[in-house]
Structures are given as structure tokens and as C-alpha cells.
Design a protein around this motif. Structure first.
Motif, short mmCIF file in Angstrom:
data_model
loop_
_atom_site.label_atom_id
_atom_site.label_comp_id
_atom_site.label_asym_id
_atom_site.label_seq_id
_atom_site.Cartn_x
_atom_site.Cartn_y
_atom_site.Cartn_z
N VAL A 151 0.94 -1.45 0.29
CA VAL A 151 0.05 -0.13 -0.41
C VAL A 151 0.72 1.28 -0.18
O VAL A 151 0.64 2.21 -0.58
CB VAL A 151 -0.63 -0.04 1.44
N ARG A 152 1.99 1.15 0.86
CA ARG A 152 2.47 2.48 1.32
C ARG A 152 3.66 2.56 -0.77
O ARG A 152 3.79 3.83 -0.79
CB ARG A 152 4.10 2.10 1.89
N ALA A 153 4.35 1.87 -1.45
CA ALA A 153 4.10 2.00 -3.14
C ALA A 153 3.09 2.09 -3.64
O ALA A 153 3.97 3.00 -4.75
CB ALA A 153 4.70 0.39 -3.54
N GLU A 154 1.73 2.25 -3.65
CA GLU A 154 0.84 3.19 -4.40
C GLU A 154 1.14 4.22 -4.20
O GLU A 154 1.32 5.53 -4.29
CB GLU A 154 -0.30 2.18 -3.92
N ALA A 155 1.17 4.90 -2.41
CA ALA A 155 1.11 5.97 -1.94
C ALA A 155 1.93 7.18 -3.02
O ALA A 155 1.62 8.10 -2.56
CB ALA A 155 0.73 6.10 -0.87
N GLN A 156 3.45 6.52 -2.46
CA GLN A 156 4.40 6.94 -2.40
C GLN A 156 4.54 7.24 -4.27
O GLN A 156 5.49 8.03 -5.18
CB GLN A 156 5.59 5.83 -2.77
N ALA A 157 3.69 5.90 -5.45
CA ALA A 157 3.27 6.22 -6.65
C ALA A 157 2.92 7.16 -6.62
O ALA A 157 2.27 7.66 -8.39
CB ALA A 157 3.24 4.89 -7.43
N GLY A 158 1.78 7.82 -6.22
CA GLY A 158 0.80 9.07 -6.78
C GLY A 158 -0.17 8.80 -6.06
O GLY A 158 -0.93 9.22 -6.96
N ARG A 183 -4.62 1.29 7.10
CA ARG A 183 -3.77 1.28 5.46
C ARG A 183 -4.07 2.75 4.98
O ARG A 183 -2.91 3.63 4.56
CB ARG A 183 -3.65 0.32 4.82
N ALA A 184 -5.58 2.74 5.47
CA ALA A 184 -5.55 4.40 4.75
C ALA A 184 -5.28 5.50 5.28
O ALA A 184 -4.02 6.41 4.92
CB ALA A 184 -7.25 4.48 4.70
N LEU A 185 -5.23 5.81 7.01
CA LEU A 185 -4.07 6.54 7.66
C LEU A 185 -3.21 6.45 7.25
O LEU A 185 -2.15 7.96 7.40
CB LEU A 185 -4.95 6.67 8.97
N GLU A 186 -2.01 4.98 7.82
CA GLU A 186 -0.36 5.73 7.69
C GLU A 186 -0.23 5.43 5.98
O GLU A 186 1.18 6.21 6.03
CB GLU A 186 -0.21 4.07 7.79
N ASN A 187 -1.31 6.07 4.91
CA ASN A 187 -0.31 6.44 3.72
C ASN A 187 -1.64 8.25 3.35
O ASN A 187 -0.84 8.51 2.00
CB ASN A 187 -0.75 5.92 2.82
N GLN A 188 -2.17 8.30 4.29
CA GLN A 188 -3.03 9.19 3.76
C GLN A 188 -3.67 9.44 2.63
O GLN A 188 -3.89 10.21 2.03
CB GLN A 188 -2.70 10.80 3.93
N ILE A 189 -4.71 8.19 2.22
CA ILE A 189 -5.44 8.07 1.14
C ILE A 189 -6.50 7.25 1.02
O ILE A 189 -6.98 7.59 2.07
CB ILE A 189 -4.54 7.37 0.17
N PHE A 190 -6.91 7.46 -0.05
CA PHE A 190 -8.86 6.56 0.25
C PHE A 190 -8.20 4.89 0.05
O PHE A 190 -7.28 5.14 -0.77
CB PHE A 190 -9.91 7.38 -0.77
N LEU A 191 -9.13 4.68 0.71
CA LEU A 191 -9.28 3.15 -0.01
C LEU A 191 -10.54 2.31 0.18
O LEU A 191 -11.26 2.59 1.50
CB LEU A 191 -8.48 2.71 1.53
#
Length: 259
Positions: A151-158, A183-191
Motif C-alpha cells: 500500500v505504501r508503494a501505491e501512495a509513494q507512486a501518487g 492502511r488508509a490512515l498511515e498513507n493518507q489516501i482513500f481505500l
């Protein structure tokens, strides 16, 4: 951008009935104003097929073409969970269609779960991302989301949003109840975590599909595995920037000493 998840099951072994159910769900999601609809892991073919072997999935590619046609007719994006019979071996996959019905990509599950999956499928080795409604969307499948690195790799890729077709069965409901929102919180994304409903041989699915926001908040939540339902949530993509304005895990990670 409005996201829809369909917590349900097709009719394993009956592609015609399953495609018809998928087309109805696609139309319903479009009527509700969704831009993207996600189906569970293995929705098209069924998830747990104990004796599945190469050559055992006739008609799947034609059925996928029909799903693409339904996406085009309703004008929304679709992520369809399915097993695929490929030259390199069987794949546990998610196939992505754009609102014009064109296929945007195929994701092959990388983290295979348990003895049956590992004996049946060839693992994937690459990410899948696409653009829709102003968002960058990453795709994972079920057990993949239990690895924070993926999941972190997805967030890092934008990625603004990660969608996760899932077949989470009892007694593993702790994943849906405790891990997904983190997983959403630690990457600050929607999931968007889209589970199956009902049962298959030897398995009872726990449902609990959810849409989580970048603060780990629950935007939509489905019931337990006996309930077939659609959940929807409006995703305000600007919330990601607001959440990261004070403290960005992604930015601060690269500045940590010793890493």
C-alpha cells in the motif's frame, strides 16, 4: 469522485448469470452517480474453485468483453475480480475498464494466500494504476493489503485511492475491522475494500466492505457476509492535501535518520 463497491457474489460456473448480475450492478451504480464500481475478488468466475487447473476457465475472456460493454453503456469505470487462464498459468486478477469500455489494465495478485492459492496461481510481479475522475487509482487484491509495503508503494507512486477486491473469509474478520482503515490512515489516501458475500465450499465470507478516508475515517461500511449490498461514498480528493499539510507520513519518512 463517487466510489461504489458491490459486496456480493456471482453464480460460480454460470458466466451468463454472473455477467447479467454485474451489468445490473453497473447500471445501479451509474444511476447512483458513481464514477467507479469495484467488484470482489473472483466475482466473475467464483473465488474458491478447489480443482481449478489450466483450461478450466472457458468463456472468461468473452465475459470480460461483455463487462466492458456494460461499463461503456453506463459510462463508469469498473474493476472486476476474476481468475484468468493465461499462457504463463492461472492468475488471480482484477481487470479494469474505463467509462468508455476500454480495458485500462490487469492486475495480478502478488501476495497469494494459503496453500490452495499458492498451488493454483502464478503470482503477479507488477503494480497496476490508472487515472479516473481526476484521481490516480492503484489496485491490490485481498491479502496484498495486509502488507503495508504494498500500500505504501501505491501512495509513494501518487495513488489517491487504492481499491482492493477481496475474498476475506471467517475467521479473519480482524483484517476488515482493524487493518484496512489503518492502511488508509498511515498513507493518507482513500481505500476501497470490496469483499464477497455468502459462502463457497469450505468458506464463509465475512463481508464488512468499506471505504476509508485519509484520516482513517469510515466513509461507508457494509454489513456482514450474509448481506449483499452496494456501498457508496463521495471522495473529496482535496482532503488528502489538507491531511498532509501539517504532517505528511510520506514526506517525513524520507527524512527519518537511519533509514
Amino acid at each position: 469522485m463517487k466510489l461504489a463497491l458491490w459486496q456480493g457474489a456471482g453464480t460460480p460456473g454460470d458466466l451468463t448469470a454472473t455477467v447479467a448480475a454485474a451489468a445490473q450492478a453497473i447500471d445501479d451504480a451509474a444511476q447512483a452517480g458513481a464514477a467507479l464500481l469495484v467488484f470482489p475478488e473472483g466475482f466473475l468466475t467464483g473465488y474458491h474453485i478447489p480443482d481449478l487447473a489450466p483450461g478450466g476457465l472457458p468463456g472468461v475472456e468473452a465475459a470480460l468483453s461483455q463487462v466492458g460493454a456494460a461499463a461503456r453503456a453506463s459510462g463508469l469505470g469498473v474493476v472486476m475480480g476474476t481468475h484468468l487462464d493465461r499462457p504463463e498459468g492461472l492468475r488471480n486478477a482484477a481487470v479494469v475498464f474505463g467509462p468508455d469500455g476500454a480495458e485500462l489494465g490487469r492486475y495480478h495478485k502478488r501476495a497469494l494466500f494459503g496453500g490452495w492459492e499458492k498451488a493454483t496461481f502464478v503470482p503477479g510481479d507488477a503494480p497496476c494504476r490508472f487515472r479516473l475522475g481526476g484521481a490516480t487509482v492503484g489496485v491490490l487484491i485481498c491479502y496484498d493489503v495486509e502488507f503495508p509495503e504494498l500500500v505504501r508503494a501505491e501512495a509513494q507512486a501518487g495513488a489517491d485511492l487504492v481499491v482492493v477486491p477481496t475474498a476475506l473469509m471467517a475467521p479473519h474478520d480482524r483484517v476488515a475491522r482493524q487493518m484496512v482503515a489503518v492502511r488508509a490512515l498511515e498513507n493518507q489516501i482513500f481505500l476501497g475494500y470490496c469483499n464477497r458475500a455468502g459462502t463457497e465450499p469450505g468458506m464463509s465470507f465475512v463481508g464488512l466492505s468499506s471505504i476509508s478516508g485519509p484520516r482513517g475515517q469510515t466513509l461507508a461500511q457494509a454489513g456482514t457476509g450474509e448481506e449483499t449490498e452496494m456501498i457508496l461514498a463521495e471522495l473529496d480528493l482535496s482532503e488528502i492535501a489538507r491531511e498532509r499539510a501539517e504532517a505528511s507520513y510520506l514526506d517525513d519518512l524520507v527524512e527519518l535518520p537511519g533509514l
